[in-house]
Design a protein around this motif. Structure first.
Motif, PDB file in Angstrom:
ATOM      1  N   PHE A  11      25.694  14.335  65.625  1.00 13.37           N
ATOM      2  CA  PHE A  11      26.676  13.278  65.836  1.00 13.37           C
ATOM      3  C   PHE A  11      26.186  12.220  66.818  1.00 13.37           C
ATOM      4  N   SER A  12      25.592  12.633  67.929  1.00 10.19           N
ATOM      5  CA  SER A  12      25.172  11.655  68.939  1.00 10.19           C
ATOM      6  C   SER A  12      24.076  10.741  68.402  1.00 10.19           C
ATOM      7  N   VAL A  17      22.583   5.256  66.553  1.00 11.84           N
ATOM      8  CA  VAL A  17      21.958   4.436  65.518  1.00 11.84           C
ATOM      9  C   VAL A  17      22.987   3.496  64.901  1.00 11.84           C
ATOM     10  N   LYS A  18      24.174   4.003  64.635  1.00 14.93           N
ATOM     11  CA  LYS A  18      25.221   3.165  64.045  1.00 14.93           C
ATOM     12  C   LYS A  18      25.569   1.994  64.966  1.00 14.93           C
ATOM     13  N   ARG A  19      25.701   2.263  66.247  1.00 14.61           N
ATOM     14  CA  ARG A  19      26.032   1.189  67.193  1.00 14.61           C
ATOM     15  C   ARG A  19      24.934   0.132  67.247  1.00 14.61           C
ATOM     16  N   GLU A  24      23.529  -5.462  65.254  1.00 17.92           N
ATOM     17  CA  GLU A  24      22.596  -6.387  64.616  1.00 17.92           C
ATOM     18  C   GLU A  24      23.134  -6.939  63.300  1.00 17.92           C
ATOM     19  N   GLY A  25      24.376  -6.594  62.961  1.00 12.28           N
ATOM     20  CA  GLY A  25      25.008  -7.162  61.788  1.00 12.28           C
ATOM     21  C   GLY A  25      24.910  -6.353  60.507  1.00 12.28           C
ATOM     22  N   VAL A 108      16.103   1.683  71.570  1.00 12.23           N
ATOM     23  CA  VAL A 108      17.174   0.783  71.115  1.00 12.23           C
ATOM     24  C   VAL A 108      16.758  -0.679  71.121  1.00 12.23           C
ATOM     25  N   ASP A 109      15.786  -1.035  71.933  1.00 10.25           N
ATOM     26  CA  ASP A 109      15.356  -2.434  72.013  1.00 10.25           C
ATOM     27  C   ASP A 109      14.459  -2.844  70.850  1.00 10.25           C
TER      28      ASP A 109
END
Length: 114
Positions: A11-12, A17-19, A24-25, A108-109
């Protein structure tokens, strides 16, 4: 808006990844197991599938192989998103039918550009 399907039992990982992708659209569908992910891909064909390789009921390589045998989604790119980072894993994953390989944990970057 491009649709990405992310299949991962953690889940985490899915949440992070979803966020990142939504910021980014991208539209994101998610599944917590391979069987549900395959069915979701059949029902709503995505533009890209991110596939965890190590899942309990069906591993990501088996799931990728099954996706490759479904005509209307066979050509959807599948990118392995996995903690399997041993020497030779990348080559094995690509030979098994994945179109790309990204190791976890993600940065994430830079994730969206990988």
């Amino acid at each position: 808006m491009p649709l990405i399907l992310y299949i991962d039992d953690d889940f985490s990982n899915r949440l992070l990844v979803k966020r990142v992708l939504m910021a980014e659209g991208y539209a994101v569908n998610e599944a917590d197991n391979a069987a549900d992910g395959i069915e979701l891909a059949r029902q709503q064909p995505p533009d890209l599938i991110l596939m965890d390789i190590s899942m309990p009921d069906m591993d990501g390589l088996t799931a990728t192989n099954r996706i490759r045998n479904i005509p209307h989604i066979a050509d959807v790119p599948v990118v392995a998103l996995t903690a399997n980072a041993m020497q030779g894993d990348r080559e094995m994953i690509l030979e098994a039918g994945c179109d790309g390989y990204i190791s976890k944990p993600i940065d994430v970057d830079t994730f969206v550009n990988e």
